[in-house]
Write a protein that holds these residues in place. Structure first.
Motif, PDB file in Angstrom:
ATOM      1  N   GLY A 113       0.800  -1.201   0.000  1.00  0.00           N
ATOM      2  CA  GLY A 113       0.000   0.000   0.000  1.00  0.00           C
ATOM      3  C   GLY A 113       0.841   1.263   0.000  1.00  0.00           C
ATOM      4  O   GLY A 113       0.394   2.324  -0.439  1.00  0.00           O
ATOM      5  N   TYR A 114       2.081   1.144   0.456  1.00  0.00           N
ATOM      6  CA  TYR A 114       3.003   2.276   0.533  1.00  0.00           C
ATOM      7  C   TYR A 114       3.640   2.593  -0.810  1.00  0.00           C
ATOM      8  O   TYR A 114       4.102   3.697  -1.061  1.00  0.00           O
ATOM      9  CB  TYR A 114       4.114   1.961   1.540  1.00  0.00           C
ATOM     10  N   GLY A 115       3.726   1.579  -1.711  1.00  0.00           N
ATOM     11  CA  GLY A 115       4.445   1.737  -2.970  1.00  0.00           C
ATOM     12  C   GLY A 115       5.167   0.457  -3.333  1.00  0.00           C
ATOM     13  O   GLY A 115       4.809  -0.623  -2.868  1.00  0.00           O
ATOM     14  N   GLY A 116       6.209   0.555  -4.155  1.00  0.00           N
ATOM     15  CA  GLY A 116       6.935  -0.621  -4.608  1.00  0.00           C
ATOM     16  C   GLY A 116       8.300  -0.757  -3.970  1.00  0.00           C
ATOM     17  O   GLY A 116       8.861   0.204  -3.444  1.00  0.00           O
ATOM     18  N   VAL A 117       8.845  -1.992  -4.013  1.00  0.00           N
ATOM     19  CA  VAL A 117      10.202  -2.272  -3.536  1.00  0.00           C
ATOM     20  C   VAL A 117      11.002  -2.831  -4.699  1.00  0.00           C
ATOM     21  O   VAL A 117      10.542  -3.755  -5.386  1.00  0.00           O
ATOM     22  CB  VAL A 117      10.202  -3.273  -2.362  1.00  0.00           C
ATOM     23  N   TYR A 118      12.192  -2.282  -4.925  1.00  0.00           N
ATOM     24  CA  TYR A 118      13.010  -2.647  -6.078  1.00  0.00           C
ATOM     25  C   TYR A 118      14.403  -3.065  -5.624  1.00  0.00           C
ATOM     26  O   TYR A 118      14.946  -2.538  -4.652  1.00  0.00           O
ATOM     27  CB  TYR A 118      13.111  -1.471  -7.048  1.00  0.00           C
ATOM     28  N   LYS A 119      14.987  -3.993  -6.370  1.00  0.00           N
ATOM     29  CA  LYS A 119      16.348  -4.427  -6.060  1.00  0.00           C
ATOM     30  C   LYS A 119      17.341  -3.427  -6.648  1.00  0.00           C
ATOM     31  O   LYS A 119      17.164  -2.931  -7.765  1.00  0.00           O
ATOM     32  CB  LYS A 119      16.616  -5.818  -6.628  1.00  0.00           C
ATOM     33  N   GLY A 120      18.377  -3.137  -5.873  1.00  0.00           N
ATOM     34  CA  GLY A 120      19.412  -2.227  -6.341  1.00  0.00           C
ATOM     35  C   GLY A 120      20.781  -2.689  -5.892  1.00  0.00           C
ATOM     36  O   GLY A 120      20.922  -3.707  -5.204  1.00  0.00           O
ATOM     37  N   ARG A 121      21.801  -1.954  -6.281  1.00  0.00           N
ATOM     38  CA  ARG A 121      23.173  -2.289  -5.884  1.00  0.00           C
ATOM     39  C   ARG A 121      23.947  -1.010  -5.642  1.00  0.00           C
ATOM     40  O   ARG A 121      23.929  -0.094  -6.467  1.00  0.00           O
ATOM     41  CB  ARG A 121      23.852  -3.137  -6.955  1.00  0.00           C
ATOM     42  N   LEU A 122      24.630  -0.961  -4.483  1.00  0.00           N
ATOM     43  CA  LEU A 122      25.445   0.199  -4.144  1.00  0.00           C
ATOM     44  C   LEU A 122      26.775   0.142  -4.899  1.00  0.00           C
ATOM     45  O   LEU A 122      27.149  -0.898  -5.455  1.00  0.00           O
ATOM     46  CB  LEU A 122      25.694   0.257  -2.637  1.00  0.00           C
ATOM     47  N   HIS A 123      27.497   1.253  -4.899  1.00  0.00           N
ATOM     48  CA  HIS A 123      28.786   1.308  -5.600  1.00  0.00           C
ATOM     49  C   HIS A 123      29.806   0.334  -5.015  1.00  0.00           C
ATOM     50  O   HIS A 123      30.725  -0.098  -5.717  1.00  0.00           O
ATOM     51  CB  HIS A 123      29.345   2.732  -5.545  1.00  0.00           C
TER      52      HIS A 123
END
Length: 310
Positions: free
Chosen positions: A13-23
């Motif tokens: 309900g808050y929005g979406g969650v996406y996979k990411g990668r830090l530097h």
């Protein structure tokens, strides 16, 4: 960071969650909040509460983004996703975890909640403990997540002045809905925890209208009556005597956690002790008065159904 939000991990309900990668190569989960969240109370709650924590059973917040009405939270990436995928027998897409692992997860969540209630510099009440908000790492160790509804209190005080309910139906403590049942406090999290662990032990939702007999619709009532007369619980996934003991322990502790009167429920440090102690030392709690009688469970009327929903 997320390669233009290429890999979506989930939606709420808050929005979406996406996979990411830090530097530096670390994988992260980026939770992007909807723009329609008004003054951003949930965002502020989550940053303010979780930034104060550091515990193996609480998800780590690495950073956050705040630009105009755009808000995002950058969390550690937890590869196995939420607990709800692994506890229900009727989930065709995921294999139900073995009872031994579910027991370990229940203890881990209890330790995380004990830390939030007693181990932080300020007491944090989560207010939305449910399988969806428990994440599992690569070893299936649990991490409490989603602090959007959390409340923070300095010192040891935990009685909360509240207007309106918060949480998820099926896990909300009675006093959160109706103050006549008692004060809202850390014991409200204990109730939610108990309802969740009952689902873990039973491998089903606590309210399931799809079962064969009416008396089995409300699992806490059904399992209490079997304990009361010392009947076999007949749970699926029991492979040995150790599993049988762990399941029985989880259920008895959960029934203590969901007592109607908040003051009768154990604190989370006591819950950990009960789970890690011997089964022989546990006694069956009194039946909460919100439970219907046996005759009601066989032929429920509208008033009985209302009690179950509450």
């Amino acid at each position: 960071m997320t390669n233009s939000f290429k890999v979506k991990l989930g939606q709420g309900g808050y929005g979406g969650v996406y996979k990411g990668r830090l530097h530096d190569g670390r994988d992260v989960a980026v939770k992007v909040l909807n723009e329609s969240k008004g003054n951003g109370e949930e965002f502020i709650n989550e940053v303010a509460s979780i930034s104060r924590t550091s515990h193996v059973n609480v998800v780590s917040l690495f950073s956050y983004c705040f630009q105009g009405r755009k808000r995002a939270l950058i969390y550690e990436f937890v590869p196995n996703g939420s607990l709800e995928k692994f506890i229900y027998q009727k989930n065709p897409n995921y294999k139900q975890l073995k009872l031994e692992k579910l027991y370990q997860i229940a203890v881990g969540i209890a330790r995380g909640l004990e830390y939030l209630h007693r181990g932080c510099s300020t007491r944090i009440l989560h207010f939305d403990i449910k399988p969806h908000n428990i994440l599992l790492d690569k070893d299936f160790s649990p991490k409490i997540s989603d602090f959007g509804l959390a409340k923070i209190f300095p010192g040891r005080e935990s009685i909360i002045p509240m207007t309106g309910a918060r949480g998820t139906i099926g896990y909300i403590a009675p006093e959160v809905c109706c103050r006549e049942f008692g004060e809202v406090s850390h014991k409200s999290d204990v109730y939610s925890y108990g309802m969740m662990v009952l689902e873990m032990a039973g491998g089903r939702k606590n309210v399931d209208v799809g079962v064969g007999r009416t008396s089995e619709i409300y699992f806490p009532h059904w399992v209490y009556e079997r304990l009361e007369v010392d009947e076999e619980l007949g749970l699926q996934g029991i492979e040995n005597e150790e599993d049988k003991e762990s399941a029985r322990k989880m259920i008895i502790v959960s029934l203590w956690c969901i007592l109607t009167n908040p003051s009768s429920r154990p604190a989370m440090n006591r819950v950990v002790e009960m789970l890690e102690g011997s089964l022989d030392s546990l006694r069956i709690p009194p039946k909460p008065f919100l439970y219907p009688s046996r005759s009601q469970s066989q032929a429920p009327d509208s008033s009985a159904s209302a009690s179950l929903i509450c």
